[in-house]
Design a protein around this motif. Structure first.
Motif, PDB file in Angstrom:
ATOM      1  N   GLU A 107       6.373  27.735  15.802  1.00  0.00           N
ATOM      2  CA  GLU A 107       5.811  27.966  17.130  1.00  0.00           C
ATOM      3  C   GLU A 107       4.537  28.795  17.048  1.00  0.00           C
ATOM      4  N   LYS A 139       1.876  20.834  23.751  1.00  0.00           N
ATOM      5  CA  LYS A 139       2.486  22.052  23.222  1.00  0.00           C
ATOM      6  C   LYS A 139       1.683  23.288  23.598  1.00  0.00           C
ATOM      7  N   ILE A 145      11.407  33.342  18.836  1.00  0.00           N
ATOM      8  CA  ILE A 145      10.849  32.254  19.641  1.00  0.00           C
ATOM      9  C   ILE A 145      10.339  32.797  20.977  1.00  0.00           C
ATOM     10  N   GLU A 153       7.070  34.553  20.423  1.00  0.00           N
ATOM     11  CA  GLU A 153       5.981  33.620  20.154  1.00  0.00           C
ATOM     12  C   GLU A 153       5.493  32.948  21.439  1.00  0.00           C
ATOM     13  N   LEU A 154       6.436  32.575  22.313  1.00  0.00           N
ATOM     14  CA  LEU A 154       6.038  31.920  23.560  1.00  0.00           C
ATOM     15  C   LEU A 154       5.339  32.894  24.501  1.00  0.00           C
ATOM     16  N   GLU A 209      11.226  20.140  22.766  1.00  0.00           N
ATOM     17  CA  GLU A 209      10.526  21.413  22.658  1.00  0.00           C
ATOM     18  C   GLU A 209      11.260  22.560  23.346  1.00  0.00           C
TER      19      GLU A 209
END
Length: 696
Positions: free
Chosen positions: A460, A494, A611, A614-615, A653
């Motif tokens: 990611e 993405k 995660i 990262e997002l 995703e």
């Protein structure tokens, strides 16, 4: 259209070796409404001025008389000005050259190799850059304001005013052009935007060597002695001129015939020579008076001291030695002269003091011959001499030391100036190269600093950095990264950066996009050469194990970025991204057991937190990434059953993970409508969910 607007602007910059008529040339352009600038090669600020004002026209004046190393330096300066002017937006260049660029006969070398080389260099530069380039050839220009070194005719008039002889290596023909005619001819070429190659400004027939004395005599009233000398500085012979093209292309014709121009120039030369003679005479007289004054002051002070000592002796009733204080004041007088002005004035003071002493003794009744037989008198005179020599020697020694120290200081200052100049030049070159390497768009240092962001093993994070790195390397604002589905029929967005990318659809079908078919099948960089509205400017595949897993799309490129260089940068960048992605997938496969719970796609708490982080970083980068977190009700369910029910109900995703002993479904890029739709879909699978807004 931009080029047309540049042509409309009436701005011009003058560069090169200064012409004696450049002031008049600038005045003509200023009078006609042009804004004029001067490019000074030794001042870097000149280039910044040109860039700020965005000047479209450059006039470069070449000193065609230069040879050897100065000529090579002039050519280097010419190339530097051309390159810097092109980078600053110059679209038209006029080279002021000379007929010396042409040989006298076919097969011979040009009379001025510097002029011929500059013309060839200018034409080659114009072919490479596409800028306009024209050559304006002039014969010898003369007129008021000329200096002795400004041509053969100027040298002849100055020599005539000073009573000298004018020499030439060989006779021949030479054309002459008056200053005002040259100014208006060059102005016409620029004002009419002449771009027809080489044009010559001619003023009638060339003058033969044998005709020049008669023409000069008629204009000046004085005989002009000419002589042929093999060691002379220049030839009288000059290449021919063609005047028909200037008349037809520019509408220009010379106004001043040679006879009238010679009279006007002779008046100026006479006045300039007279002023020079007066200045030399005044300078000579000043130097003479200064030299006389330097000699007279010590002598006057010495005589004043002699008179003072005479007054002191008269006050002491003719006695050289004071009867109260047994001391001879002449010693003070001699010592002062010696210390102030050296041995020469000290000996003169000693002689005058001896006259006073002997005069006092003679006044008391002694004879001159008898005084020299008195030991005390001889000792007194010898003491005078000793004081004069010692003080004079000390003063002269100090003066010699000061002169030597001054000479050494001057030598050190000269060496220091040379070293400082070399140091400054080296520092300037070093700084220039440093900034060129560090700040260049394709420098290794800059690319390395940007590509370092791909050093990660989190897929990611690599997707996020892929957009950021591509934007920095290519210097663009709009980037979109699409992930290819398992069946390679659909692509899901993405990451996106920029306003244009934000307007793109979140999903793409390969069958509807011809450029995607090209990228997926050929696995090569796509260039939108047809300028199709429904395609990106460039697109490149991210490949893992021979399969395209994502596509990087670039939008909003500037015109100058449509180049092979930009294509190569994108190709290298996506290869580095592919390499980083391969390492991340390999790392993910190796820690599969620690990353997921059992054989499910449910992430462990530590990996799920990564995660989420990262997002959040991706949302901070692109600014508008909605995230939704659904807490799953696990009543009556285990992790294996949950994974089975989630299969096919959420997107590839989306993420499922553990957090604080609870199970969550993380939906990237999902607004309220998409979130509600996912909840309904999960409800059909028997899964109850609740939105948790406190986590993301």
């Amino acid at each position: 259209m931009a080029a047309d607007r540049k042509d409309i602007r009436k701005k011009i910059v003058f560069a090169g070796q200064g012409l004696f008529w450049q002031t008049e040339l600038r005045q003509v352009f200023t009078k006609e409404g042009w804004q004029t600038f001067v490019w000074e090669a030794d001042k870097p600020a000149s280039e910044e001025v040109i860039k700020i004002h965005n000047i479209p026209v450059l006039v470069y004046a070449l000193d065609v008389a230069l040879t050897g190393e100065p000529g090579i330096k002039a050519l280097q300066d010419f190339l530097h000005v051309l390159q810097a002017g092109w980078q600053a937006g110059v679209t038209q260049v006029y080279l002021v050259s000379s007929t010396l660029a042409e040989p006298l006969a076919e097969g011979q070398r040009p009379l001025s190799e510097v002029a011929a080389m500059a013309e060839r260099m200018g034409r080659g530069w114009a072919d490479v850059t596409g800028c306009g380039f024209a050559i304006v050839r002039l014969p010898e220009v003369y007129g008021p304001g000329c200096r002795k070194q400004d041509g053969f005719l100027s040298r002849a008039l100055y020599s005539l005013a000073q009573g000298g002889v004018v020499t030439s290596r060989r006779p021949g023909k030479r054309a002459f052009l008056y200053r005002e005619d040259a100014v208006y001819g060059l102005y016409r070429a620029v004002a009419r935007r002449y771009t027809g190659g080489t044009i010559s400004l001619a003023a009638g027939e060339a003058v033969r060597w044998e005709e020049l004395p008669q023409l000069v005599r008629q204009a000046t009233g004085k005989a002009c002695p000419l002589a042929i000398d093999a060691d002379s500085a220049e030839d009288y012979a000059m290449g021919g001129m063609a005047e028909q093209k200037a008349a037809s292309e520019l509408g220009w014709r010379p106004k001043y015939p040679l006879a009238e121009g010679l009279q006007l120039t002779w008046q100026y030369v006479q006045a300039a020579a007279a002023d020079q003679q007066r200045e030399l005479a005044n300078t000579g007289r000043r130097l003479q008076w200064q030299q006389r004054l330097r000699r007279a002051i010590p002598l006057a002070e010495n005589l004043a001291g002699f008179a003072l000592m005479g007054a002191v002796m008269a006050f002491q009733q003719g006695q050289p030695v004071n009867p109260i204080v047994p001391f001879d004041m002449n010693f003070v007088y001699i010592g002062a002269m010696g210390l102030l002005y050296g041995k020469q004035q000290a000996l003169l003071a000693m002689a005058l003091s001896s006259v006073l002493l002997l005069g006092a003794m003679l006044h008391q009744g002694s004879t001159l011959v008898g005084l020299f037989y008195v030991p005390a008198m001889l000792l007194h005179l010898i003491t005078y001499l000793l004081v004069a020599v010692l003080t004079g020697y000390v003063a002269d020694s100090r003066r010699y030391e000061r002169e030597a120290a001054h000479w050494q200081a001057a030598q050190h200052e000269e060496r220091l100036a040379v070293l400082k100049r070399l140091y400054d030049e080296n520092m300037e070159v070093k700084n220039h190269l440093y900034h060129q390497i560090v700040n260049s768009d394709d420098s290794i240092g800059r690319l390395y600093r940007i590509i370092r962001n791909l050093d990660s093993v989190e897929p990611e994070n690599i997707f996020t950095q892929a957009a950021a790195v591509t934007a920095q390397v290519l210097d663009v604002r709009d980037i979109a990264v699409y992930v290819v589905g398992n069946d390679q029929r659909y692509l899901r967005q993405k990451v996106r950066l920029g306003r244009l990318a934000n307007q793109l659809p979140r999903s793409l079908r390969v069958a509807d996009c011809r450029y995607l078919q090209s990228v997926l099948h050929e696995k090569a960089v796509y260039i939108n050469r047809e300028l199709a509205a429904d395609a990106p400017d460039m697109a490149a595949p991210i490949i893992h194990q021979g399969r395209v897993i994502a596509v990087v799309e670039v939008f909003g490129m500037r015109f100058e970025q449509w180049s092979l260089h930009q294509q190569n940068l994108l190709s290298i960048t996506v290869r580095l991204i592919s390499s980083s992605m391969g390492r991340a997938y390999q790392y993910e496969s190796e820690i599969q057991a620690r990353r997921y719970w059992g054989n499910t796609r449910i992430l462990q708490a530590k990996e799920f937190d990564k995660i989420i982080a990262e997002l959040k970083a991706r949302r901070q980068l692109q600014g508008d990434l909605p995230l939704a977190m659904l807490r799953v009700d696990m009543t009556g369910l285990d992790y294996q059953e949950l994974d089975s029910r989630l299969s096919g109900a959420i997107r590839n995703e989306d993420f499922v993970g553990l957090r604080a002993d609870r199970v969550y479904v993380l939906l990237p890029d999902a607004d309220e409508e998409v979130t509600a739709m996912v909840q309904r879909r999960l409800q059909k699978r028997g899964l109850q969910t609740q939105v948790d807004e406190g986590i993301v």
